[in-house]
Design an enzyme around this catalytic site. Structure first.
Site, PDB file in Angstrom:
ATOM      1  N   GLU A  27      82.985  -4.158  80.910  1.00 47.46           N
ATOM      2  CA  GLU A  27      83.692  -5.429  80.725  1.00 47.46           C
ATOM      3  C   GLU A  27      83.351  -6.352  81.874  1.00 47.46           C
ATOM      4  OE1 GLU A  27      87.938  -5.038  80.330  1.00 47.46           O
ATOM      5  OE2 GLU A  27      87.776  -3.173  79.180  1.00 47.46           O
TER       6      GLU A  27
ATOM      7  N   GLU B 226      92.477 -13.148  72.143  1.00 41.21           N
ATOM      8  CA  GLU B 226      93.483 -12.248  71.579  1.00 41.21           C
ATOM      9  C   GLU B 226      94.866 -12.778  71.942  1.00 41.21           C
ATOM     10  OE1 GLU B 226      92.280  -7.857  71.783  1.00 41.21           O
ATOM     11  OE2 GLU B 226      91.117  -8.755  73.417  1.00 41.21           O
TER      12      GLU B 226
ATOM     13  N   LYS C  72      97.981 -10.398  73.235  1.00 41.92           N
ATOM     14  CA  LYS C  72      97.877  -9.491  74.376  1.00 41.92           C
ATOM     15  C   LYS C  72      99.032  -9.709  75.346  1.00 41.92           C
ATOM     16  CE  LYS C  72      94.210  -8.181  76.440  1.00 41.92           C
ATOM     17  NZ  LYS C  72      93.000  -8.160  77.286  1.00 41.92           N
TER      18      LYS C  72
ATOM     19  N   GLU D 247      95.115 -13.763  80.122  1.00 45.74           N
ATOM     20  CA  GLU D 247      94.732 -12.563  79.368  1.00 45.74           C
ATOM     21  C   GLU D 247      94.429 -12.863  77.905  1.00 45.74           C
ATOM     22  OE1 GLU D 247      94.191  -9.085  79.724  1.00 45.74           O
ATOM     23  OE2 GLU D 247      93.742  -9.862  81.696  1.00 45.74           O
TER      24      GLU D 247
END
Length: 485
Positions: free
Chosen positions: A266, A318, A321, A329
């Site tokens: 990542e 997303e 999250k 995030e």
């Protein structure tokens, strides 16, 4: 303790490491699915293929994603959540069943090209206080045996994505070492990885270094050069990525595995939700990273040898999250939740810019906003309700919608909730404080979203959860696993 075993072919490869450059690094992406507005898996796979992305990392064995990836030719890393480690580490039968349901069921001619199984996700993270530390190796050994039984061990490799906090250095990359409490487990892990031809997978986030430390030199987080280089003997570091990467290399050298191949599991930069998290910074960082990797320059401790593969974090935003680490995030995607590119980015895979998702089915073009004729004095509780369910992170300090005014904030919160409820007319009432409009209320960089219509988008997640509980139930009934109170 596991003894290192290296095949003849791998031995020659390792001996030649310093003589020839590594093959060109592969650029992949992380495909996360913690979203309230999920695209169909087939739409996401088409998005990957249109952008010539040949590697993807899944955080769990999402059945919908794996089915969609079958026949695509895209290499897949399938993740096992940390929460499954207690069961998989204690029950070979559970490992057999997991491999059968989540690997064997999808591979083969015309199937998904599963190359890796990621056992846990950053299980050694210091904030876990050792919760998963002693479960990793038993789980790995059980799953490895299950792969052997399924005749897949020669092709599907096990890895453990580690956070960069697994290693540390007092000041310089060359002083890197694994955290003292991890030395034994890391020695066992790298021996296993080496014996089975698997890489060491690490997640590196220069953004978090900048976010967590007000004194961190901002330009050192990027790849454009810095006025604050780090001098480490004869080696000079001009960016945080190289410094962090070589800290890991130094830690591996101390264990006797300095030539172990490394994959970046990542890495990325968020585009919203915090100071420093914006479109411009995300574009500059990600393009700089891609160019840096593609140059094949490597790092001071590994010249001309870049990482095997690099998985950008992430493919899509997303919006569901946890924001415990920060509001950013929910904004790591190079594409927004609906598969639309946020900024021009050349992945150097054949297209000069990102291509948007095709055939995305949206809800009608209408939005919920604050009713201008209503008294908004008592709107606070309604906003709190809306934002407790929907994503309002762009309204916070540093966010792209932070400066749209009080009524703009109210409208954004109302609309986020309205779209999450699939534009149900009742969800825009708010005791008469909301109203539906057909005029896009977006302001500048602040985008008021319109949801997607895919009503089956959550089916794969629910199916994965269902399979997990069936797995636990079957093993409990057969007496192979006990749940402690």
């Amino acid at each position: 303790m596991l003894e290192p075993r290296v095949s003849g072919v791998l031995s020659v490869w390792l001996l030649c490491w310093g003589l020839i450059p590594m093959a060109e690094s592969g650029i992949g992406v992380n495909w996360g699915t913690i979203s309230s507005h999920r695209l169909r898996p087939s739409t996401v796979v088409d998005l990957l293929r249109d952008n010539k992305i040949s590697r993807v990392k899944l955080f769990e064995a999402d059945s919908g994603a794996l089915r969609a990836l079958m026949g695509s030719g895209i290499q897949v890393m399938v993740g096992i959540p940390n929460e499954m480690l207690p069961l998989l580490s204690s029950s070979p039968a559970a490992a057999d069943l997991w491999v059968r349901q989540n690997v064997s069921a999808y591979v083969g001619r015309g199937g998904a090209d599963v190359r890796y199984v990621a056992v846990g996700n950053e299980p050694f993270l210091s904030s876990y206080n050792g919760q998963f530390q002693n479960l990793v190796m038993p789980a790995i050994l059980n799953i490895q045996q299950s792969l052997v039984t399924a005749n897949l061990a020669g092709y599907v490799k096990l890895v453990v994505p580690c956070n960069a906090d697994a290693y540390e250095s007092s000041a310089l990359p060359s002083q890197g070492a694994f955290r003292p409490e991890l030395t034994q487990i890391m020695t066992q892990l790298v021996q296993f990885l080496n014996s089975n031809g698997s890489p060491f997978v690490v997640n590196i986030y220069p953004f978090l270094s900048l976010y967590d430390n007000a004194d961190f030199p901002q330009e050192y987080a990027f790849f454009e050069g810095t006025t604050h280089p780090v001098q480490d003997g004869s080696n000079v570091y001009t960016n945080a990525f190289d410094g962090n990467y070589d800290t890991l290399v130094a830690a591996l050298i101390k264990l006797g595995y300095g030539q172990m191949p490394i994959v970046i599991g990542e890495i990325g930069w968020p585009s919203d939700g915090a100071i420093g998290a914006n479109i411009t910074a995300a574009k500059v960082f990600n393009q700089g990273l891609i160019n840096h990797i593609a140059s094949n320059k490597g790092t001071p401790l590994r010249p001309n040898a870049p990482p095997m593969d690099v998985y950008l974090f992430s493919l899509l935003d997303e919006g569901a999250k946890s924001v415990l680490p920060g509001n950013f995030e929910r904004h790591w995607g190079i594409f927004s939740f609906d598969g639309q590119a946020k900024y021009p980015l050349n992945l150097l895979l054949g297209n000069k810019e990102l291509k948007n998702a095709r055939n995305v089915e949206y809800l009608p073009s209408r939005w919920c906003v604050a009713n201008p004729s209503s008294d908004l004095t008592n709107v606070v509780n309604h906003m709190r309700l809306a934002c407790s369910v929907a994503d309002c992170t762009t309204l916070n300090y540093g966010g792209s919608c932070n400066e749209i005014g009080e009524k703009g904030n109210i409208s954004y919160a109302f609309n986020s909730y309205y779209q999450l409820q699939m534009q149900d007319s009742r969800s825009c009432d708010f005791d008469g404080l909301g109203m539906v409009t057909f005029l896009d209320p977006s302001v500048g960089d602040c985008r008021f979203l319109v949801g997607v219509t895919d009503k089956g988008s959550d089916s794969s997640t629910s199916q994965t959860t269902y399979q997990w509980w069936i797995l636990v139930l079957v093993l409990v009934l057969h007496g192979t696993f006990w749940l402690s109170m």
